[in-house]
Design a protein around this motif. Structure first.
Motif: not given
Lengths: 384, 359
Positions: A168, A172, A196, A200
């Motif tokens: 992730a 991102s 987040f 991601a």
């Protein structure tokens, strides 16, 4: 208002409700640029026609042709379908797992991320540990009770598979906050965890099976409810940028709430849902109180007929009963007023009770050893 | 070998049908895609011709390419002949032409070796004459280059051309006859190919053709209205689809699925290896192509094997002098293995073994 006027009003309201429901799915497909399945269904050989396709419960797609190509060549493809483990599984989840089982039969390797991190950042559970516990004690045994093939099914609880966060992290930088806001709206991005997760972590779940550790880029299918469509759109976009294969999407209709056919069955609203852990008594009680497509006055129901499309009780049979002929006959009989709402409730009650009790029996037999076979713990190094 | 000496028993279902009955059979028979302007107009037109003893001129036109003569051309020759016979049975005077469009075949600037291609026209006409003789077809071949030689037609072409390129309605339709990657080239040529196709069709009363030609024919009728000419009627047969493809091909190629390939051009969409080319495709190739073909269970869907079955049955009917149109239902495909075998047998018996020596 006299009785006949009241009956007419009730009937007209249910007809309008039917129109709204039909319109909802049509307009969602158009608004989201989804493709119709009519041509695909017309050409699809019988052996590939799943119950959900036949009954229009899967109603649109994006790029499903890539998956059909794999199916027709007998090649493996990937299916990713996450689950938020904030409440026990209910019949709405069963719709998804039935679809996944069909896809596995057709050659799909299934990845099921259990997003306890999402449950936490969205405030659906009090703590990460609580949702982790629900995932292992309740959700995973219940999923395995559906009968997935351990060689082709990978489950992971996100907080227990930190590798996903590394992935992730590396994804991102592919997306800006502005893009995220456009896709999800500000109301879904109220804390850093949500940002987040949506920007991601969800992407990482979808793209994970295309990493070299899993064999590299390959056709991936994401079966979703329409509310999850933005995630797929984002993943398709990022996949292109990273020269991975754009995930395909199948969009299915939600299992209607027992109380309101325009809303979906929700784990956080117990009256709207039949949990796979419910007792016979609870199931029958919930079905007896469910919204139906009948007019309250019996004679009027017999004269005008029921409206199966708005009947949450008929939906239980339509979404889950495998007997095509029986469901078709019930639809016709109900529409012609030959079956009363109470009779339909009894039929649905008997069927759902037996279905749930079978599931519960299978779930009890799922042990830790068996669960272990399904849990994904492969280290990810290719992007580090 | 003379057609009269064929050993088949005579069929006794040549009962005369009214124009309405004929068109109804075509509509429900499973092999017609549609009519232009519509079925009712065609029925009324035929009834009026019958009543007023007006002769009818039928046309089927085809271009070609370097890959050879497709079996799909036979479908049109046979259908045109059977339609001709049906109208004749009504007491209507009919003249049927197959226009071999040599001019049109070389119009495309991308075509190489134009002389060779022009030369093939004569071979096609010779082959067509053999088919006509062998199956006893009441049709005559016409070379487009000969057809356009007359001054009158040249003048008409000029007049219509200058009208059509200024008619937005006609141009919109002509644009639909062209693949997107060829549009620029066609625009530059002033849609010469399309306009010649229109003018050709306008010299006839009823046209038989593939579905995509509806756009030419609709444009023809816009022009016909402007020039106060009689409307053109058209009968479109099912689109031609490639053999040897599975269900997925038709899902992934919606344009081919809807309008099909150009039946008379083997290389249409570069799918020449998935077509039956007379004199080139062997019986073994044919069997393999059929075995690998998807058979839909619905008459409205692409079904290239059914197309072959249909043309073999037309051949059988013509050989047996049974001038009635067949009619099909989905039951025919219930057992796709048996259906495929039946198709191969019919093709072998009524087409391959018959025309083997003609090519």
């Amino acid at each position: 208002m006299n009785n006949s006027a009241k009956i007419n009003q009730e009937y007209q309201e249910k007809l309008r409700l039917k129109d709204r429901i039909v319109h909802y799915y049509r307009s969602q497909a158009i608004k989201n640029g989804l493709q119709d399945l009519t041509r695909i269904k017309a050409y699809l050989p019988e052996k590939y026609q799943t119950l959900h396709l036949k009954r229009d419960l899967i109603f649109s797609h994006l790029g499903f042709e890539a998956i059909l190509e794999m199916i027709s060549k007998g090649k493996e493809f990937t299916v990713v379908s996450g689950l938020n483990p904030s409440s026990p599984l209910h019949l709405g989840h069963k719709v998804l797992f039935d679809i996944l089982l069909d896809l596995q039969r057709l050659g799909g390797r299934i990845f099921i991320p259990l997003t306890n991190d999402e449950s936490f950042v969205d405030g659906k559970v009090g703590s990460l540990s609580q949702s982790r516990k629900t995932a292992y004690q309740e959700i995973i045994p219940s999923i395995l009770a559906f009968g997935f093939d351990s060689a082709k099914t990978h489950l992971y609880v996100l907080s227990d598979y930190p590798e996903i966060y590394n992935l992730a992290m590396s994804l991102s930088r592919q997306i800006s906050i502005k893009e995220l806001e456009t896709i999800f709206g500000n109301e879904c991005l109220t804390n850093p965890g949500q940002i987040f997760y949506r920007g991601a972590v969800q992407l990482a779940q979808i793209l994970l099976p295309q990493l070299p550790e899993f064999g590299g880029p390959r056709p991936t299918l994401i079966p979703v409810g329409i509310d999850q469509h933005p995630y797929v759109l984002l993943a398709r976009d990022i996949a292109k940028r990273l020269k991975l294969m754009s995930p395909s999407e199948l969009v299915f209709k939600f299992q209607p709430s027992l109380r309101n056919p325009e809303a979906k069955m929700s784990g956080s609203k117990p009256k709207t849902a039949i949990y796979l852990s419910d007792s016979e008594e609870t199931i029958r009680e919930k079905i007896n109180k469910a919204f139906t497509g009948s007019i309250s006055a019996l004679k009027a129901h017999q004269k005008l007929g029921g409206i199966p499309e708005v009947c949450s009780v008929f939906a239980l049979l339509y979404y889950h009963h495998p007997d095509e002929d029986l469901v078709e006959k019930l639809y016709d009989d109900y529409r012609q007023g030959k079956i009363k709402a109470d009779e339909l409730k009894n039929l649905a009650g008997d069927f759902i009770v037996s279905l749930v009790s079978e599931h519960q029996k299978r779930k009890q037999q799922i042990g830790k050893k068996q669960t272990k076979k399904f849990i994904l713990n492969r280290p990810l190094k290719s992007f580090l | 070998m003379s057609v009269r000496n064929r050993p088949y028993p005579p069929m006794n279902n040549n009962k005369r049908k009214t124009p309405e009955e004929i068109i109804n059979i075509l509509k429900s028979g499973g092999y017609c895609y549609g009519f232009q302007p519509d079925r009712e107009a065609l029925t009324s037109y035929l009834a009026a011709c019958k009543q007023k003893k007006r002769p009818i001129k039928l046309i089927y036109g085809e271009t070609y390419d370097q890959f050879g003569i497709t079996i799909d051309s036979l479908k049109y020759y046979f259908f045109l002949s059977l339609f001709h016979r049906c109208l004749e049975n009504q007491g209507i005077e009919v003249e049927s032409s197959v226009m071999v469009a040599d001019r049109a075949s070389v119009l495309n600037p991308l075509v190489r070796d134009k002389d060779e291609l022009l030369g093939q026209a004569k071979k096609r006409v010779a082959f067509l004459n053999k088919i006509i003789h062998f199956y006893g077809l009441p049709i005559k071949p016409v070379l487009m280059s000969d057809f356009f030689r007359g001054k009158q037609l040249q003048n008409q072409l000029k007049e219509i051309s200058s009208f059509a390129i200024n008619s937005k309605e006609a141009l919109d339709l002509l644009e639909k006859t062209v693949l997107k990657n060829r549009l620029k080239q066609e625009k530059q040529s002033g849609f010469r190919y399309g306009i010649e196709a229109m003018v050709t069709a306008m010299q006839f009363n009823i046209k038989i053709g593939p579905p995509r030609e509806q756009f030419y024919d609709r444009a023809s009728n816009i022009v016909a209205k402007e020039f106060k000419q009689e409307k053109l009627h058209s009968v479109y047969l099912r689109p031609t689809h490639p053999l040897g493809k599975d269900f997925l091909f038709f899902i992934s190629h919606p344009e081919i699925e809807e309008y099909g390939l150009t039946p008379y051009k083997a290389g249409s969409n570069q799918l020449q290896n998935y077509r039956v080319i007379l004199g080139k495709t062997t019986l073994d190739d044919l069997k393999q192509l059929i075995d690998n073909s998807f058979v839909a269970n619905n008459l409205k869907l692409a079904n290239p094997v059914f197309d072959l079955y249909f043309m073999a049955e037309l051949a059988q009917k013509l050989l047996q002098k049974d001038f009635s149109f067949p009619s099909y239902k989905e039951d025919l495909f219930k057992n796709d293995v048996a259906f495929k075998e039946d198709t191969i047998n019919k093709l072998r018996r009524y087409i391959f073994s018959q025309i083997g020596g003609l090519i």
